[in-house]
Design an enzyme around this catalytic site. Structure first.
Site, PDB file in Angstrom:
ATOM      1  CG  ASP A 110       2.278  -8.281   8.277  1.00 35.63           C
ATOM      2  OD1 ASP A 110       2.957  -7.684   7.411  1.00 35.63           O
ATOM      3  OD2 ASP A 110       2.242  -9.519   8.376  1.00 35.63           O
ATOM      4  CD  GLU A 137       6.894  -8.740   9.500  1.00 40.09           C
ATOM      5  OE1 GLU A 137       6.112  -9.123  10.406  1.00 40.09           O
ATOM      6  OE2 GLU A 137       7.545  -9.523   8.787  1.00 40.09           O
TER       7      GLU A 137
END
Length: 419
Positions: free
Chosen positions: A30, A125
């Site tokens: 992420d 992500e």
């Protein structure tokens, strides 16, 4: 997933970078405050300052906030006016999606250099399955460290990584690792990691469900795991109870799926002030159709169903859709259909938001195109493809959605109700 800010920052040595990763082949990577970080990369003078990206109008919403801004309580999805009141000295910037998309492509390529099993969730992500990459690149935690180092070196951006046996736990791990960290959840310690966390860390638990669970005395994932299943089923229903019970015990059988096919592509705009002028609404729909068409062509997709979304001043939301006889990726056809849907809807009230979406997507190369009798051999699609090429070189603002209209339509825009 519930509110990520409820998860504490990592630091427990049981889940540190050197923990046992032998049974944890799933990575969730992420990017940290992605949009804001890309802006700071382009403008180094902003480093260390609170930066907020989002709509700058009175109804704008925060898309991304740097960690310096988050210290003042600024969060994604917060109304921009609230953000300005919390952090008036921040630098406020409009989104630059071209820059974010370019950065995302570069980052995703780094992931794919490690493994073909990459499942992007959004621009910032992705899940990775690195089980097959061990022989070349080492164990999962070592791969995660190498990815973080390469992203920092090549893209001047930071990311947080969760390493775990499953997607759900890996995503929780990356949240706990933020910002710029690495959390490894050993297979033997999944429940030790999960059970102290609040119930709203579970996928599918929003504010209302979390409140309902807390009323039952279930504040943590461990509480939910030990609760009688019949009580969960009565409070949540069979499907939700089964889903949350499995997650609470660390059961998540989903694999990483590299083939992500969008079911629809759309765009919408919230007006700075409620709009009654049909000309302004027509122009907005034209710009939205232009944006959706460009995204479709860039993705190599066509669609069959045009959907119109209209939100009125009193927040009532109306939707209408029409299925076309032939799949298309041209903004002209989408705009004509959306405008026809709007005029048929004739809401008769001021409008707060409009949106255009194309559904029923398929690969453009696998979809035959049906020619209309008497139509020119080269038409709107070719014109829009040429506009795409020009936009790639000079920027889309140079081309503009007005290029989609012929002289007759441009003249008719002076009075959109004229037949």
């Amino acid at each position: 997933m519930g509110r990520s800010q409820s998860l504490p920052r990592g630091g427990d040595p049981r889940f540190g970078p050197d923990a046992d990763d032998s049974g944890s082949p799933i990575l969730h990577v992420d990017m940290d405050a992605f949009f804001a970080s890309v802006e700071v990369r382009h403008r180094p003078e902003l480093r260390g300052r609170p930066v907020v990206v989002g709509g700058l109008g009175p109804r704008g919403v925060v898309s991304s906030a740097s960690y310096e801004a988050r210290r003042y309580g600024v969060r994604s999805a917060m109304p921009m006016m609230r953000a300005r009141s919390l952090c008036p000295h921040a630098v406020y910037l409009p989104p630059d999606f071209a820059a974010y998309t370019a950065a995302s492509k570069a980052v995703m390529q780094i992931f794919r250099d490690v493994t073909p099993l990459v499942e992007p969730l959004s621009l910032d992500e992705a899940f990775l399955d690195v089980a097959g990459a061990r022989r070349l690149f080492g164990p999962p935690a070592e791969i995660a460290r190498a990815i973080r180092a390469r992203v920092a070196r090549e893209q001047e951006l930071t990311c947080s990584v969760g390493v775990a046996p499953s997607k759900f736990v890996a995503k929780l791990g990356s949240t706990r690792a933020k910002p710029d960290g690495l959390v490894v959840v050993p297979a033997a310690r999944v429940l030790d990691f999960l059970h102290p966390l609040p119930v709203d860390a579970l996928w599918g638990v929003g504010e209302r469900s979390a409140e309902a669970l807390r009323r039952l005395g279930l504040a943590t994932i461990g509480d939910l795991a030990e609760a009688p299943y019949a009580m969960l089923r009565k409070a949540l229903g069979e499907a939700a109870a089964a889903h949350l019970h499995d997650l609470a015990w660390g059961r998540d059988p989903r694999g990483v799926s590299p083939e992500h096919v969008e079911k629809s592509i759309g765009a919408e705009v919230t007006f700075d002030a409620d709009v009654a002028d049909p000309l302004e609404i027509r122009r907005a729909l034209l710009a939205l159709a232009d944006k959706v068409g460009a995204r479709l062509r860039r993705a190599g997709q066509v669609g069959r169903t045009v959907s119109l979304k209209v939100r009125l001043a009193d927040f009532r939301t109306l939707t209408r859709s029409r299925t076309l006889p032939v799949p298309t990726d041209t903004a002209r056809e989408m705009f004509d259909t959306a405008w026809a849907l709007f005029t048929a809807l004739d809401p008769g009230e001021r409008v707060r938001l409009v949106g255009v979406r194309m559904e029923g997507l398929a690969a453009a190369g696998e979809t035959p195109r049906q020619l209309t009798l008497g139509a020119p051999e080269r038409g709107w699609r070719e014109a829009e493809a040429a506009a795409d090429a020009a936009a790639a070189r000079f920027g889309r603002s140079v081309i503009g959605p007005a290029s989609l209209l012929g002289n007759r339509d441009a003249h008719r825009n002076e009075n959109p109700r004229r037949p």
